[in-house]
Design an enzyme around this catalytic site. Sequence first.
Site, PDB file in Angstrom:
ATOM      1  N   HIS A  85      57.748 -16.012 -33.721  1.00 37.40           N
ATOM      2  CA  HIS A  85      57.800 -17.162 -32.804  1.00 37.40           C
ATOM      3  C   HIS A  85      56.910 -18.274 -33.335  1.00 37.40           C
ATOM      4  CE1 HIS A  85      58.280 -19.361 -29.072  1.00 37.40           C
ATOM      5  NE2 HIS A  85      57.004 -19.691 -29.212  1.00 37.40           N
ATOM      6  N   ASP A 164      59.723 -17.949 -15.445  1.00 39.25           N
ATOM      7  CA  ASP A 164      59.189 -18.893 -16.446  1.00 39.25           C
ATOM      8  C   ASP A 164      60.016 -20.172 -16.455  1.00 39.25           C
ATOM      9  OD1 ASP A 164      57.648 -19.790 -18.806  1.00 39.25           O
ATOM     10  OD2 ASP A 164      59.605 -19.636 -19.754  1.00 39.25           O
ATOM     11  N   ARG A 171      56.006 -27.438 -14.699  1.00 43.39           N
ATOM     12  CA  ARG A 171      54.898 -27.841 -15.588  1.00 43.39           C
ATOM     13  C   ARG A 171      55.254 -29.113 -16.331  1.00 43.39           C
ATOM     14  NH1 ARG A 171      54.465 -22.965 -19.288  1.00 43.39           N
ATOM     15  NH2 ARG A 171      52.856 -24.178 -20.342  1.00 43.39           N
ATOM     16  N   SER A 186      54.041 -17.855 -20.733  1.00 40.74           N
ATOM     17  CA  SER A 186      55.401 -18.360 -20.881  1.00 40.74           C
ATOM     18  C   SER A 186      56.039 -17.811 -22.167  1.00 40.74           C
ATOM     19  CB  SER A 186      55.340 -19.893 -20.905  1.00 40.74           C
ATOM     20  OG  SER A 186      56.567 -20.441 -21.273  1.00 40.74           O
ATOM     21  N   LYS A 190      58.703 -14.085 -22.550  1.00 41.44           N
ATOM     22  CA  LYS A 190      60.051 -14.138 -23.142  1.00 41.44           C
ATOM     23  C   LYS A 190      60.137 -13.241 -24.369  1.00 41.44           C
ATOM     24  CE  LYS A 190      59.695 -18.601 -22.889  1.00 41.44           C
ATOM     25  NZ  LYS A 190      59.671 -20.025 -22.728  1.00 41.44           N
TER      26      LYS A 190
HETATM   27  N1  URA Z   1      56.988 -22.855 -25.332  1.00 35.77           N
HETATM   28  C1  URA Z   1      57.249 -22.108 -24.258  1.00 35.77           C
HETATM   29  O1  URA Z   1      58.218 -21.365 -24.213  1.00 35.77           O
HETATM   30  N2  URA Z   1      56.399 -22.192 -23.217  1.00 35.77           N
HETATM   31  C2  URA Z   1      55.309 -22.967 -23.205  1.00 35.77           C
HETATM   32  O2  URA Z   1      54.588 -22.986 -22.247  1.00 35.77           O
HETATM   33  C3  URA Z   1      55.070 -23.757 -24.344  1.00 35.77           C
HETATM   34  C4  URA Z   1      55.918 -23.668 -25.394  1.00 35.77           C
END
Ligand code: URA
Length: 434
Positions: A85, A164, A171, A186, A190
């Site tokens: 990621h 999320d 947010r 967040s 995932k």
């Molecule tokens: N990417 C995400 O998936 N969530 C965040 O809070 C910031 C970047």
Amino acid sequence: MESMRMYDLIFAKKSGRALKPEQIAFWVKGVTDGIVPDEQSSALLMAICWRSMNTEETLALTLNMRDSGHRADLSSVPGIKVDKHSTGGVGDKTTLILGPIVAACGLKCAMFSGRGLGHTGGTVDKFAAIPGMKVELTEAEFIASLARVNFANSAPTGDFCPADRKLYALRDVTATVESIPLITASIMSKKLAGGADALVLDVKCGSGAFMSTLDDARTLAQSMVAVGKAHGMKIKALITRMDEPLGWAIGNALEVMESVEILRGQHKDSVLALESFRLSAEMLVLGGLAADLDSALLKVHGVVADGSAFDLLKRFVAMHGGDPTALDDFSRLPQAREQVEIKADRAGYVQSIDSRSLGILAMELGAGRKSKDDVLDFGVGIRVHVHVGDSITQGQTLLTLLKQPERPLPTIPDWVTLGSEKPSPVDWLLETVE
Ligand code: URA
């Protein structure tokens, strides 16, 4: 549960107290079920931004968000599944390079990727630039891809982490994105829902990134590594520089071309190649396919040199309906019909490049989304001809904008700083966290 009130959670966090695991579970369930009003979630998010969260709270938030929706079950595919990621950068196409590399080395690479929004692009959009390519796989197709070619990449089709999704949307409009525990929960919710056993994180640091200072990037990396480990994941983070675009291409089809060039062994010394190879090697070590980084890098160079990584990319593309011949003949990829050259108005050394403003320029050309329902033009984008430290002459072409004639030329931002002294070189890899 019934006697809990959102008011008390907000008041506790506003006063600097830690939330209890059951309070966090109450909030996340309420968000998922649509019971908690947006104004109360927004107030709590703002309080978290100011007062932060400790490790236990961050872990509870992550696990509750992970469990708010579907979780991929990849257990039918034997072996360790590795994911990567990146916290997001301009021109970051490393997934298109490292996925085929680690898969050609024999490791299962399972990645759910996002679409781009704002100045950063998304891996899914880059793959979608290949004609015919299906980028939303069902879980069965994802698993079949992993089993057949060792590589699966898809937009999330299962209802991953709905909590999320709702909280991120809040947010985004309440200026509460930049909070380390919220970013950690967040991203990691995932990643955990995606079902991989091991994860390499590429935490970007610099002008084009969420984290502009090394201290913040390190804290974010440590926070994500701690959450991953607490959940039994094999995990390591690299903190990498994002104060210029990664590679020469910004824009979807252009980024496919550049990825193919790297897989064909071109631009060996570029930061993009070095970073993609290093990330691949880290994945091989975490996945148990190499004992150390040196032997992993040998394998990585081997599958690039003998063409098997490029061949794997073509098999992956063909398996999902894409035209693999477009990877040999770039004229089969979507094209822009007009080129505009941006030239230097004076000579000097490139001191810095504002990658965020180039990302926004690419978006204005149609390569990225201003809002999530925008339709992309896969052929447009920017060729970046200079890097930090280059010496340039007056009149030299710095950028080539690839655009469509019907779209007006956007205002060119102040994107490059020139100076008379050559800046001292800075390594692309700033630190590792494990
Ligand atoms: N990417 C995400 O998936 N969530 C965040 O809070 C910031 C970047």
